[in-house]
Design an enzyme around this catalytic site. Structure first.
Site, short mmCIF file in Angstrom:
data_model
loop_
_atom_site.label_atom_id
_atom_site.label_comp_id
_atom_site.label_asym_id
_atom_site.label_seq_id
_atom_site.Cartn_x
_atom_site.Cartn_y
_atom_site.Cartn_z
N GLU A 56 22.86 -11.04 25.28
CA GLU A 56 21.65 -11.61 25.34
C GLU A 56 20.71 -10.39 25.78
O GLU A 56 20.88 -9.75 27.13
CB GLU A 56 21.64 -12.85 26.33
N LYS A 110 22.81 -22.27 33.74
CA LYS A 110 23.19 -21.34 32.63
C LYS A 110 22.49 -20.12 32.79
O LYS A 110 23.14 -18.97 32.56
CB LYS A 110 22.62 -21.88 31.26
#
Ligand code: MEV
Length: 437
Positions: A85, A279
């Site tokens: 990411e 998360k």
């Protein structure tokens, strides 16, 4: 053509790839080339990766990045992070830098106890089982002596075994609930070996008891396995500073602290937000777990169970202001190892461990918790000030450019242009198209 196959695992790697590509791909030659372009030229290294799992056809790369300037208990670390990411490493680095000037991160290991259970059924008198368990407990421990010898020499081993009656929940269900100290090992093999021995001893002891034979009671072992829920293997990481020190160019410290704490309160009470909040924390935690060769699935499962331990899923982080001091902290269960598993096998795991100056498991717990806290700080700082997209899209720019197969020159011009312009997917596409025409 059938798409099923028997005996696949017995095929050679070349045969497996030939079958896969000819069965599932429009262009088998191209599909084969994609796989082979990720093979390592170093044959020994490739073999090592081939042998980690079954049916390996190639290597799956993730970037390994680093976030420098983490001050943890007055020691400086550069933290390795394996993650795809785009904004995670940048966010970690920013948070590290922010807290570097404000006293750094402070951490404490609150516990290191790991858990395993022998699940079994017994349909006789409960008090008979209790007295049998008390009498056989020394034997349970004695029979694991060969397994526990080395661990005990280093100061670890089995901490306790208790008999738990769960018959209210499931008919005839009991368990041996066992606790362990596994020091620098994650301990899965050690714990599971001990548990399987407990099960064997339990069953043999039961069968040898005349009172059970006479009563006609049955005992059946269902399974023996460690638990990834480790609420007593917990680490705390914290940052704190005077509220006034939170001020930056466009940010007023008091306002920032107020909004930040409100954001935390929302995540403490609202599960939809808590899941996303956590998360973000796991972005940091998993990246370090992966880089250091630990089991991120085990950590994920345990962390989320912990976040819901009072029956509602909640934020793992908390914040307060008392007497003008802003405090932000996390308490998180982490069963990690710095010996065994991949740690001595995977060259990049070894590299990451050396970068961290070969931490003990307790030190690694502290580093990982800090990575999670830093990530959450960076996310909440963006969310409650500029919004997340500004930073995200800047980091995502390179992905868009790569999708468009931009040349180095195009990349350079685009990055310069978007230093002062808002990045959106369509704006980048238009800019490149304009450059190309
Ligand atoms: C994105 O990967 C993580 C965030 O959504 C975390 C959060 O919302 O706190 C930015």
């Amino acid at each position: 053509m059938t798409k099923a196959i028997s005996g696949f695992s017995r095929l050679s790697k070349t045969e497996k790839i030939a079958w896969l590509t000819s069965t599932y791909f429009e262009n088998p030659t191209q599909a084969t080339q994609v796989l082979s372009s990720y093979w390592n030229d170093d044959k020994k290294l490739q073999q090592l990766h081939d042998e980690f799992i079954e049916n390996t056809v190639t290597n799956y790369y993730l970037p390994l990045g680093v976030a420098p300037n983490f001050v943890i208990n007055d020691r400086i670390y550069t933290i390795p992070m394996a993650i795809e990411e785009s904004s995670v490493v940048a966010a970690a680095s920013k948070a590290a830098k922010f807290w570097q000037d404000r006293g750094g991160f402070k951490t404490t290991v609150l516990g290191t106890t790991k858990v395993g259970q022998v699940h079994f059924t017994y349909d006789g008198d409960a008090s008979l089982l209790t007295s049998f368990f008390e009498s056989i407990k020394p034997q349970l421990l004695a029979d694991t002596a060969a397994i526990t010898k080395n661990m005990e020499k280093r100061g670890g081993g089995i901490k306790d075994i208790t008999l738990v009656n769960k018959t209210q929940a499931v008919a005839d269900y009991y368990q041996l609930h066992c606790t362990f100290e596994t020091l620098n090992a994650m301990g899965a093999n050690f714990i599971n070996s001990c548990l399987e021995q407990f099960a064997t001893t339990l069953k043999a002891g039961f069968e040898a008891e005349a009172r059970f034979r006479e009563s006609g009671a049955n005992l059946s072992v269902i399974m023996s396995i460690l638990s990834n829920y480790v609420p007593d293997c917990v680490v705390r990481a914290e940052v704190s500073c005077p509220v006034a020190d939170l001020s930056e160019k466009n940010i007023d410290g008091a306002q920032f602290a107020k909004k930040f704490i409100q954001a935390i309160s929302i995540a403490e009470e609202e599960p939809y937000r808590a899941v996303t909040h956590n998360k973000g924390i796991m972005n940091g935690i998993d990246a370090v777990i992966l880089a250091t060769g630990n089991d991120f699935r085990a950590v994920e499962a345990g962390v989320h169970a912990y976040a819901a331990r009072d029956g509602q899923y909640r934020s793992l982080t908390h914040a307060s202001v008392d007497d003008g001091i802003f405090k932000f902290w996390i308490e998180v269960p982490l069963a990690l190892g710095t010996v065994g598993g991949l740690t001595k096998l995977h060259p990049l795991v070894k590299w990451s461990m050396e970068l961290l100056e070969n931490p003990s498991a307790q030190e690694l717990m502290q580093i990982v918790a800090v990575a999670g806290l830093a990530q959450n700080f960076a996310a909440l700082k963006s969310l409650t000030t500029t919004g997340i997209q500004e930073g995200h899209m800047k980091m995502h720019l390179m992905n868009i450019l790569n999708q468009m197969e931009a040349t180095d020159a195009e990349k350079q011009e685009t990055v310069t242009h978007f230093k002062t312009n808002t990045v959106t997917h369509s704006a980048v596409v238009s800019f490149i198209e304009a450059l190309r025409s």
